[in-house]
Design an enzyme around this catalytic site. Structure first.
Site, short mmCIF file in Angstrom:
data_model
loop_
_atom_site.label_atom_id
_atom_site.label_comp_id
_atom_site.label_asym_id
_atom_site.label_seq_id
_atom_site.Cartn_x
_atom_site.Cartn_y
_atom_site.Cartn_z
N THR A 159 65.07 20.52 41.48
CA THR A 159 64.52 20.05 42.88
C THR A 159 64.25 18.58 43.13
O THR A 159 64.80 18.10 44.05
CB THR A 159 63.12 20.97 43.50
OG1 THR A 159 63.48 22.15 43.00
CG2 THR A 159 62.97 20.61 45.00
N CYS A 160 63.40 17.93 42.22
CA CYS A 160 63.22 16.54 42.40
C CYS A 160 64.71 15.74 42.20
O CYS A 160 64.78 14.61 43.25
CB CYS A 160 62.31 16.02 41.30
SG CYS A 160 60.71 16.79 41.48
#
Length: 167
Positions: free
Chosen positions: A59-60
């Site tokens: 996600t990052c």
């Protein structure tokens, strides 16, 4: 202190994000050259603080790629991706992904997480930062904040872009 979730389970932050309309706390973060940088390094520019737990998570990585795509088109704006990763790891990720339009900064040797209220205080993620976006105008006033309620989710990009149009 704010409560968010990690895989549906509650976790807590060290405080709250700076209030919209307030002066942003100054910071000392570490660049990929192991130099300390502060808000003064970006004086006179709008700042997008894309705060993430670690660039070593999907996600990052996705949010960093999305901010990188938009960053090249933003006038008088810098996009800072801020994580607990060491500067070496941040540089490797950005180089491997061809990310050139965001500036990775590390919370290594920094009180940033506490100062911005995003340091996680419990769970297996304690010590990392929550996922958040903070927008600052040219005078370092906070104009938008988002603390993502589920750490595995991405921020609301459309709200960020809309808020940038209003600065």
């Amino acid at each position: 202190m704010a409560t968010i979730t990690f895989q549906g389970k509650p976790i807590h932050t060290s405080g709250d994000l700076p209030a919209v309309g307030s002066q942003a706390p100054d910071f000392k973060l570490v660049s990929n050259r192991l130099k300390e940088v502060s808000l003064a390094n970006y004086a006179g520019k709008r700042k997008v603080l894309n705060i993430v737990p670690s660039l070593d998570t999907p996600t990052c990585q996705t949010s960093t790629r999305k901010f990188n795509e938009k960053a090249a088109r933003l006038e008088n704006t810098v996009v800072l991706v801020i994580s607990a990763d060491l500067p070496f790891a941040q540089s490797r990720f950005c180089e491997a992904e061809g990310i050139k339009d965001v500036i990775p900064l590390s919370t290594f040797r920094s009180s940033f997480g506490k100062d911005y209220g995003v340091e996680l205080t419990d769970s297996v993620l304690a010590g990392l930062t929550a996922r958040a976006v903070v927008l600052l105008n040219e005078d370092d006033k906070v104009v938008y904040t988002e603390l993502v309620s589920e750490i595995a989710d991405e921020p609301n990009y459309e709200e960020v872009w809309d808020a940038l149009k209003d600065i």
